[in-house]
Scaffold this motif. Structure first.
Motif, PDB file in Angstrom:
ATOM      1  N   PRO A  37       5.997  11.426 -16.153  1.00  0.00           N
ATOM      2  CA  PRO A  37       6.586  11.061 -17.425  1.00  0.00           C
ATOM      3  C   PRO A  37       6.057   9.819 -17.881  1.00  0.00           C
ATOM      4  N   GLN A  38       5.953   8.595 -16.814  1.00  0.00           N
ATOM      5  CA  GLN A  38       5.941   7.324 -17.065  1.00  0.00           C
ATOM      6  C   GLN A  38       4.335   6.830 -16.812  1.00  0.00           C
ATOM      7  N   GLY A  39       3.572   7.741 -16.251  1.00  0.00           N
ATOM      8  CA  GLY A  39       2.171   7.492 -16.038  1.00  0.00           C
ATOM      9  C   GLY A  39       1.779   7.837 -14.550  1.00  0.00           C
ATOM     10  N   TRP A  40       0.639   7.369 -14.167  1.00  0.00           N
ATOM     11  CA  TRP A  40      -0.103   7.789 -12.848  1.00  0.00           C
ATOM     12  C   TRP A  40       0.452   7.068 -11.833  1.00  0.00           C
ATOM     13  N   ILE A 245      -5.100   2.823  -9.111  1.00  0.00           N
ATOM     14  CA  ILE A 245      -3.510   3.417  -9.508  1.00  0.00           C
ATOM     15  C   ILE A 245      -2.566   2.744  -8.717  1.00  0.00           C
ATOM     16  N   GLY A 246      -2.462   2.563  -7.543  1.00  0.00           N
ATOM     17  CA  GLY A 246      -1.712   1.765  -6.404  1.00  0.00           C
ATOM     18  C   GLY A 246      -1.663   0.263  -6.915  1.00  0.00           C
ATOM     19  N   GLN A 249       0.457  -0.463  -9.866  1.00  0.00           N
ATOM     20  CA  GLN A 249       1.936  -0.603  -9.294  1.00  0.00           C
ATOM     21  C   GLN A 249       2.192  -2.167  -8.637  1.00  0.00           C
ATOM     22  N   GLY A 250       1.114  -2.445  -7.855  1.00  0.00           N
ATOM     23  CA  GLY A 250       1.432  -3.848  -7.283  1.00  0.00           C
ATOM     24  C   GLY A 250       1.424  -5.159  -8.335  1.00  0.00           C
ATOM     25  N   ALA A 251       0.613  -4.688  -9.412  1.00  0.00           N
ATOM     26  CA  ALA A 251       0.279  -5.698 -10.392  1.00  0.00           C
ATOM     27  C   ALA A 251       1.693  -5.738 -11.322  1.00  0.00           C
ATOM     28  N   ALA A 252       2.365  -4.659 -11.513  1.00  0.00           N
ATOM     29  CA  ALA A 252       3.643  -4.389 -12.198  1.00  0.00           C
ATOM     30  C   ALA A 252       4.778  -5.259 -11.352  1.00  0.00           C
ATOM     31  N   ALA A 273     -16.744   0.536  -3.203  1.00  0.00           N
ATOM     32  CA  ALA A 273     -18.114   0.817  -3.853  1.00  0.00           C
ATOM     33  C   ALA A 273     -17.795   1.650  -4.912  1.00  0.00           C
ATOM     34  N   ASP A 274     -16.650   2.260  -5.157  1.00  0.00           N
ATOM     35  CA  ASP A 274     -16.270   3.104  -6.390  1.00  0.00           C
ATOM     36  C   ASP A 274     -14.852   3.501  -6.359  1.00  0.00           C
ATOM     37  N   ASP A 275     -14.224   3.735  -7.579  1.00  0.00           N
ATOM     38  CA  ASP A 275     -12.849   3.712  -7.674  1.00  0.00           C
ATOM     39  C   ASP A 275     -12.588   4.766  -8.868  1.00  0.00           C
ATOM     40  N   VAL A 276     -11.341   5.017  -9.215  1.00  0.00           N
ATOM     41  CA  VAL A 276     -10.819   5.900  -9.992  1.00  0.00           C
ATOM     42  C   VAL A 276     -10.519   5.362 -11.582  1.00  0.00           C
ATOM     43  N   ALA A 277     -10.817   3.914 -11.550  1.00  0.00           N
ATOM     44  CA  ALA A 277     -10.661   3.118 -12.647  1.00  0.00           C
ATOM     45  C   ALA A 277     -11.223   1.680 -12.217  1.00  0.00           C
ATOM     46  N   ASP A 278     -11.592   0.874 -13.055  1.00  0.00           N
ATOM     47  CA  ASP A 278     -12.070  -0.395 -12.774  1.00  0.00           C
ATOM     48  C   ASP A 278     -11.038  -1.209 -12.657  1.00  0.00           C
TER      49      ASP A 278
END
Length: 324
Positions: A37-40, A245-246, A249-252, A273-278
């Motif tokens: 509900p709050q996101g990924w 994504i992880g 959470q660390g940044a939060a 080399a690649d990720d699910v977001a930048d």
């Protein structure tokens, strides 16, 4: 309450991220991502971890996906570059991927390497960053007490910000801290926090000057904040080689700390080399905003079927160990 397994699995995506450089023995980083509900959120304990330890990581992921998190006091988090145990000639290439970082964490005490390798690597970092750059070393507990003392004396000429987990045991850290105090090099504890039955033992033994905290291994942002408050020591928030994504959470977690005296180890997206977001650092910092994975990247980085099944089975086992 713990959400039903079916609700978590309904959005689960298993990804495999290729790395620019082998790090922590890993060439491809696997993770299970799911949306609440709050996101990924991310569930990515290293594959060798037993289910009991991995369950703490699942608790952290569920909390991040299902519950409102503590309020942030900053919207950007300063981060360090991370230099794997590469040969000295590759240091400049690695640092170039970390946009604007003023601090570098250098891996040392790598199995199969020597202190001479560490000295050459740290020297190359100092030459690349100049006199104003900050350098910290991370041994991941790879030295015994005497080896750690010798290494810190040898590396002190490079003006170290601190030495992270030079030894494994709390008693060794306490003795080492006494031995190198005259060098003015602080001792940081990482594994002695996140893998300990009592994460406050380090502070109680006066075995560290600061602590390294990670959201997933500690069971979530709230527990990490509690540990920092109870330890009464400055904290550095770091990643566990997370996907974007992880890292979110660390940044939060870092954004919600009342005080943040050190650059955080949350720039590790630059190792992929690649990720699910930048989530790569810009201007030496990362955003504390929540990350949403790119749909095309989730498809592009999807793990093979057998690995997806392995992670889903692990999710089921760990979910069964969670409290109701």
């Amino acid at each position: 309450m713990t959400p039903p397994l079916a609700e978590i699995a309904a959005t689960a995506r298993v990804v495999a991220l290729p790395m620019n450089t082998r790090f922590r023995g890993v060439d491809v980083r696997e993770a299970l991502l799911f949306e609440g509900p709050q996101g990924w959120a991310e569930f990515s304990p290293f594959v060798e971890y037993e289910d009991a330890e991995a369950t703490t990581w699942l608790h952290a992921a569920i909390d991040f996906a299902w519950n409102v998190q503590p309020a942030a006091v900053r919207d950007r988090v300063p981060v360090n570059a991370t230099v794997p145990a590469v040969e000295a000639a590759r240091v400049a290439e690695v640092l170039a991927r970390f946009g604007g970082c003023r601090t570098a964490k250098v891996k040392v005490a790598e199995r199969g390497q020597t202190l001479s390798d560490d000295i050459a690597r740290v020297r190359a970092v100092r030459e690349a960053m100049g006199a104003d750059g900050r350098i910290r070393i991370d041994a991941n507990g790879g030295w015994n007490l005497d080896e750690a003392e010798t290494a810190i004396h040898a590396l002190a000429e490079f003006d170290l910000e601190y030495a992270e987990q030079p030894c494994t045991a709390v008693e060794e850290l306490a003795e080492l801290r006494y031995r190198v105090k005259h060098k003015g090099i602080p001792i940081a504890a990482d594994e002695s926090i996140r893998k300990a039955a009592d994460p406050l033992a380090v502070a109680q033994a006066k075995a560290a000057d600061l602590i390294v905290v990670k959201a997933q291994p500690l069971g979530g942002i709230r527990r990490a904040l509690s540990i920092v408050a109870d330890a009464g020591l400055p904290a550095v928030v770091s990643s566990a080689l997370d996907t974007a994504i992880g890292l979110s959470q660390g940044a939060a977690l870092a954004a919600s700390l009342p005080e943040l005296d050190y650059d955080c180890g949350l720039g590790t997206a630059s190792l992929f080399a690649d990720d699910v977001a930048d989530a790569r650092p810009m201007g030496g910092a990362v955003s504390a905003a929540r990350v949403i994975p790119d749909a095309a990247a989730l498809t592009r980085l999807e793990a093979p079927t057998e690995r997806r099944e392995w992670w889903l089975a692990r999710l089921e086992r760990c979910h069964a160990l969670l409290p109701d």
